[in-house]
Write a protein that holds these residues in place. Sequence first.
Motif, mmCIF file in Angstrom:
data_model
loop_
_atom_site.group_PDB
_atom_site.id
_atom_site.type_symbol
_atom_site.label_atom_id
_atom_site.label_comp_id
_atom_site.label_asym_id
_atom_site.label_seq_id
_atom_site.Cartn_x
_atom_site.Cartn_y
_atom_site.Cartn_z
ATOM 1 N N MET A 1 -122.162 3.499 -32.121
ATOM 2 C CA MET A 1 -121.416 2.558 -31.344
ATOM 3 C C MET A 1 -121.384 2.722 -30.028
ATOM 4 O O MET A 1 -121.078 3.768 -29.624
ATOM 5 C CB MET A 1 -120.260 2.111 -32.249
ATOM 6 N N LEU A 2 -121.352 1.536 -29.420
ATOM 7 C CA LEU A 2 -121.131 1.635 -27.770
ATOM 8 C C LEU A 2 -122.225 2.848 -27.361
ATOM 9 O O LEU A 2 -122.071 3.240 -26.193
ATOM 10 C CB LEU A 2 -119.718 2.096 -27.466
ATOM 11 N N LYS A 3 -123.335 2.691 -27.731
ATOM 12 C CA LYS A 3 -124.487 3.598 -27.395
ATOM 13 C C LYS A 3 -124.786 3.246 -25.962
ATOM 14 O O LYS A 3 -125.002 2.141 -25.420
ATOM 15 C CB LYS A 3 -125.792 3.158 -28.103
ATOM 16 N N GLY A 4 -124.804 4.341 -25.049
ATOM 17 C CA GLY A 4 -125.162 4.232 -23.740
ATOM 18 C C GLY A 4 -124.172 3.532 -22.883
ATOM 19 O O GLY A 4 -124.213 3.356 -21.611
ATOM 20 N N TYR A 5 -122.873 3.323 -23.212
ATOM 21 C CA TYR A 5 -121.906 2.618 -22.546
ATOM 22 C C TYR A 5 -121.153 3.583 -21.749
ATOM 23 O O TYR A 5 -120.642 4.387 -22.167
ATOM 24 C CB TYR A 5 -120.977 1.949 -23.458
ATOM 25 N N LYS A 6 -121.280 3.599 -20.289
ATOM 26 C CA LYS A 6 -120.754 4.425 -19.367
ATOM 27 C C LYS A 6 -119.296 4.279 -19.094
ATOM 28 O O LYS A 6 -118.651 5.154 -18.302
ATOM 29 C CB LYS A 6 -121.573 4.126 -18.227
ATOM 30 N N GLY A 7 -118.711 3.432 -19.750
ATOM 31 C CA GLY A 7 -117.145 3.151 -19.642
ATOM 32 C C GLY A 7 -116.296 3.857 -20.632
ATOM 33 O O GLY A 7 -115.305 3.900 -20.515
ATOM 34 N N LEU A 8 -117.017 4.572 -21.575
ATOM 35 C CA LEU A 8 -116.304 5.626 -22.398
ATOM 36 C C LEU A 8 -116.198 6.927 -22.008
ATOM 37 O O LEU A 8 -117.258 7.628 -21.796
ATOM 38 C CB LEU A 8 -117.059 5.434 -23.899
ATOM 39 N N VAL A 9 -115.189 7.306 -21.870
ATOM 40 C CA VAL A 9 -114.784 8.717 -21.716
ATOM 41 C C VAL A 9 -113.951 9.397 -22.796
ATOM 42 O O VAL A 9 -113.049 8.797 -23.243
ATOM 43 C CB VAL A 9 -113.880 8.808 -20.155
ATOM 44 N N ARG A 10 -114.582 10.878 -23.025
ATOM 45 C CA ARG A 10 -113.872 11.521 -24.188
ATOM 46 C C ARG A 10 -112.803 12.322 -23.631
ATOM 47 O O ARG A 10 -112.915 13.108 -22.760
ATOM 48 C CB ARG A 10 -115.045 12.289 -24.803
ATOM 49 N N TYR A 11 -111.633 12.199 -24.350
ATOM 50 C CA TYR A 11 -110.536 12.917 -24.065
ATOM 51 C C TYR A 11 -110.284 14.154 -25.235
ATOM 52 O O TYR A 11 -111.045 14.188 -26.191
ATOM 53 C CB TYR A 11 -109.130 12.093 -23.894
#
Length: 290
Positions: free
Chosen positions: A52-62
């Motif tokens: 899900m949200l594939k390729g979405y640059k606004g997602l940042v892993r913590y």
Amino acid sequence: MLLGLAANRLHHQTEDGALFALLRACEPGIRELQLGLHVVGRTCDAIAAAEMLKGYKGLVRYPYGRDGGLMKLVAEVVGMPGEGRTLDGAIYLTDPVDPSSIFPEALALKRQCVIHGKPFLSTVASARDWVEMERIHAGLAPDRSADRFHDFGHQTVALIAHDAMKPAMLDFAARNFELLSRFQRRVGTGTTGQKLNELAWSKGWPADRPWVDRFNSGPLGGDAQIADLVLERRCQRAIFFEDPHVARQHEADIQLLERAVTTITHEAVCATSPAVAQRWCDAAVRRAGS
């Protein structure tokens, strides 16, 4: 706009988990709004595994929660000066029977959101409704799949405020009286309910009819009574102005209401600060007129 995102294991361990239901419903809106998401480790891994949200640059892993990921979100709600790390709110889908939902960092995340007037979205319904409201504020056309959250004529709204927040609740109700009057029913606890009725009567509401159906005061079980309404799907929205600075003797009752809301995560919407509630009202009026 930037939000923190976390979900307890319950909500992403199966394909029909609440996290995935939320993303399926809101992914178009997330992309339209270019919403940045700071996502705690295990939740981010689950999103990636589900593609899900594939390729979405606004997602940042913590980091994982056990490595401080949720603690970092708390600091970012407060704001990290000079680092450009300030969250506008947080989505935290909690499992009411998971002990981690009452860990210090979980409680602090909500508390700091309330203190700083930012949305703390602990249910799927709250998060879906918030995304739709932000879409409306951005000038986008209403998402018809969100219409059910705005069927006020068939809904009940709870209006609750702690002692220090009662003036804010009265001001909120006065400014949004017409919108709140569209609900089929309004409920409240003790003193807040009485003050709201007096306000309504001063505005011309029929003197022989209560504007708010009053339950017991909070310390005498009013929060528990409204929690029961929520669990029975007889109260769809709670506007709960909390005072985060004061220890309360009936804290368990307050937590009971909050747990009831998260138990029916797909159906109950909750706002916990005047700023968030007012932003919702402004958008709801605009949406109704579009």
